[in-house]
Design a protein around this motif. Structure first.
Motif, PDB file in Angstrom:
ATOM      1  N   TYR A 187       0.840  -1.206   0.000  1.00  0.00           N
ATOM      2  CA  TYR A 187       0.000   0.000   0.000  1.00  0.00           C
ATOM      3  C   TYR A 187       0.872   1.252   0.000  1.00  0.00           C
ATOM      4  O   TYR A 187       0.642   2.182  -0.772  1.00  0.00           O
ATOM      5  CB  TYR A 187      -0.942  -0.029   1.204  1.00  0.00           C
ATOM      6  CG  TYR A 187      -1.512   1.317   1.558  1.00  0.00           C
ATOM      7  CD1 TYR A 187      -2.516   1.895   0.783  1.00  0.00           C
ATOM      8  CD2 TYR A 187      -1.044   2.015   2.667  1.00  0.00           C
ATOM      9  CE1 TYR A 187      -3.036   3.148   1.101  1.00  0.00           C
ATOM     10  CE2 TYR A 187      -1.561   3.258   2.994  1.00  0.00           C
ATOM     11  CZ  TYR A 187      -2.551   3.818   2.210  1.00  0.00           C
ATOM     12  OH  TYR A 187      -3.052   5.056   2.532  1.00  0.00           O
ATOM     13  N   LEU A 230       0.967   4.107  -2.840  1.00  0.00           N
ATOM     14  CA  LEU A 230       0.640   5.485  -2.482  1.00  0.00           C
ATOM     15  C   LEU A 230       1.752   6.432  -2.927  1.00  0.00           C
ATOM     16  O   LEU A 230       1.484   7.478  -3.530  1.00  0.00           O
ATOM     17  CB  LEU A 230       0.402   5.587  -0.977  1.00  0.00           C
ATOM     18  CG  LEU A 230      -0.162   6.900  -0.459  1.00  0.00           C
ATOM     19  CD1 LEU A 230      -1.538   7.180  -1.060  1.00  0.00           C
ATOM     20  CD2 LEU A 230      -0.247   6.865   1.060  1.00  0.00           C
ATOM     21  N   SER A 255       1.816   6.803  -6.680  1.00  0.00           N
ATOM     22  CA  SER A 255       0.667   7.537  -7.216  1.00  0.00           C
ATOM     23  C   SER A 255       0.871   9.043  -7.180  1.00  0.00           C
ATOM     24  O   SER A 255       0.127   9.781  -7.818  1.00  0.00           O
ATOM     25  CB  SER A 255      -0.599   7.169  -6.440  1.00  0.00           C
ATOM     26  OG  SER A 255      -0.588   7.773  -5.156  1.00  0.00           O
ATOM     27  N   ARG A 291      -3.306   1.410 -14.302  1.00  0.00           N
ATOM     28  CA  ARG A 291      -4.706   1.805 -14.070  1.00  0.00           C
ATOM     29  C   ARG A 291      -5.341   0.910 -13.011  1.00  0.00           C
ATOM     30  O   ARG A 291      -6.081   1.393 -12.151  1.00  0.00           O
ATOM     31  CB  ARG A 291      -5.503   1.721 -15.368  1.00  0.00           C
ATOM     32  CG  ARG A 291      -5.244   2.867 -16.288  1.00  0.00           C
ATOM     33  CD  ARG A 291      -6.292   2.925 -17.399  1.00  0.00           C
ATOM     34  NE  ARG A 291      -6.002   4.066 -18.232  1.00  0.00           N
ATOM     35  CZ  ARG A 291      -5.766   3.998 -19.530  1.00  0.00           C
ATOM     36  NH1 ARG A 291      -5.811   2.847 -20.154  1.00  0.00           N
ATOM     37  NH2 ARG A 291      -5.516   5.094 -20.207  1.00  0.00           N
ATOM     38  N   ALA A 314      -4.066   2.001  -9.650  1.00  0.00           N
ATOM     39  CA  ALA A 314      -4.688   3.255  -9.212  1.00  0.00           C
ATOM     40  C   ALA A 314      -6.113   3.007  -8.728  1.00  0.00           C
ATOM     41  O   ALA A 314      -6.541   3.577  -7.719  1.00  0.00           O
ATOM     42  CB  ALA A 314      -4.663   4.272 -10.344  1.00  0.00           C
ATOM     43  N   ALA A 315      -6.839   2.156  -9.440  1.00  0.00           N
ATOM     44  CA  ALA A 315      -8.213   1.842  -9.043  1.00  0.00           C
ATOM     45  C   ALA A 315      -8.245   1.146  -7.684  1.00  0.00           C
ATOM     46  O   ALA A 315      -9.056   1.490  -6.814  1.00  0.00           O
ATOM     47  CB  ALA A 315      -8.884   0.978 -10.107  1.00  0.00           C
ATOM     48  N   LEU A 365      -5.919   1.287  -5.395  1.00  0.00           N
ATOM     49  CA  LEU A 365      -5.419   2.221  -4.391  1.00  0.00           C
ATOM     50  C   LEU A 365      -6.514   3.160  -3.895  1.00  0.00           C
ATOM     51  O   LEU A 365      -6.532   3.512  -2.717  1.00  0.00           O
ATOM     52  CB  LEU A 365      -4.244   3.030  -4.955  1.00  0.00           C
ATOM     53  CG  LEU A 365      -3.631   4.064  -4.010  1.00  0.00           C
ATOM     54  CD1 LEU A 365      -3.096   3.394  -2.739  1.00  0.00           C
ATOM     55  CD2 LEU A 365      -2.536   4.837  -4.716  1.00  0.00           C
ATOM     56  N   THR A 366      -7.426   3.541  -4.749  1.00  0.00           N
ATOM     57  CA  THR A 366      -8.503   4.438  -4.337  1.00  0.00           C
ATOM     58  C   THR A 366      -9.270   3.848  -3.152  1.00  0.00           C
ATOM     59  O   THR A 366      -9.467   4.516  -2.130  1.00  0.00           O
ATOM     60  CB  THR A 366      -9.461   4.719  -5.515  1.00  0.00           C
ATOM     61  OG1 THR A 366      -8.715   5.360  -6.556  1.00  0.00           O
ATOM     62  CG2 THR A 366     -10.626   5.595  -5.099  1.00  0.00           C
ATOM     63  N   GLY A 367      -9.663   2.604  -3.260  1.00  0.00           N
ATOM     64  CA  GLY A 367     -10.390   1.961  -2.162  1.00  0.00           C
ATOM     65  C   GLY A 367      -9.503   1.684  -0.957  1.00  0.00           C
ATOM     66  O   GLY A 367      -9.911   1.898   0.192  1.00  0.00           O
ATOM     67  N   ASP A 377      -6.788   3.259  -0.030  1.00  0.00           N
ATOM     68  CA  ASP A 377      -6.426   4.490   0.658  1.00  0.00           C
ATOM     69  C   ASP A 377      -7.595   5.000   1.507  1.00  0.00           C
ATOM     70  O   ASP A 377      -7.393   5.463   2.632  1.00  0.00           O
ATOM     71  CB  ASP A 377      -5.975   5.551  -0.337  1.00  0.00           C
ATOM     72  CG  ASP A 377      -5.342   6.749   0.338  1.00  0.00           C
ATOM     73  OD1 ASP A 377      -4.550   6.549   1.287  1.00  0.00           O
ATOM     74  OD2 ASP A 377      -5.636   7.885  -0.068  1.00  0.00           O
ATOM     75  N   ALA A 378      -8.790   4.885   0.996  1.00  0.00           N
ATOM     76  CA  ALA A 378      -9.963   5.299   1.771  1.00  0.00           C
ATOM     77  C   ALA A 378     -10.055   4.486   3.064  1.00  0.00           C
ATOM     78  O   ALA A 378     -10.351   5.025   4.139  1.00  0.00           O
ATOM     79  CB  ALA A 378     -11.234   5.147   0.936  1.00  0.00           C
TER      80      ALA A 378
END
Length: 141
Positions: A37, A41, A44, A96, A99-100, A102-104, A106-107
């Motif tokens: 992670y 991060l 990104s 891609r 990144a997709a 990582l969005t979840g 990171d949240a």
């Protein structure tokens, strides 16, 4: 209070371990470890980094980072290309799919940090951050 109860380093380590354990639990849902992670991060935020840069920024050994990157590449979350500036340097970039994911992830990680922050008042959070920064400064002097 025993002599070991007065060891500030142990308290700091226990807090770090508790934070990592919580992040490990929430990141498991995304198939990521905390070091994976952290690497995603960091990647990104820019236009790629070498393994050496990532290891320094993540505070892990180059060997650990090599394993992290190998696993991320195998999952299709990063791509690795030769640097246009130096033929012996490999630049790592988030795909891609990375990144997709990582969005979840990171949240979820941010929710853990916000949960921790909620245990303190604004003044206490500021004071805790200042005290930890002073510890870092003292230990790295």
């Amino acid at each position: 209070m025993s002599a070991i109860d007065d060891r500030l380093g142990l308290v700091i380590k226990r807090a770090e371990q508790a934070l990592i354990a919580r992040k490990t639990a929430v990141l498991r849902e995304f198939g990521l470890t905390v070091p994976q992670y952290a690497a995603l991060l960091l990647l990104s935020t820019g236009d790629g980094m070498s393994a050496a840069q990532l290891a320094r920024e993540s505070l892990v050994t180059p060997q650990t980072m090599a394993t992290v990157l190998t696993n991320l590449e195998a999952k299709g979350l990063i791509e690795r290309d030769q640097s246009p500036l130096h033929q012996k340097v490999v630049v790592n970039r988030v795909t891609r799919a990375g990144a997709a994911l990582l969005t979840g992830a990171d949240a979820a990680a941010v929710r853990v940090e916000r949960s921790l922050a909620a245990a303190y008042t604004d003044t206490e959070r500021k004071q805790l951050a200042e005290l930890l920064e002073r510890a870092i400064t003292t230990l790295t002097a």
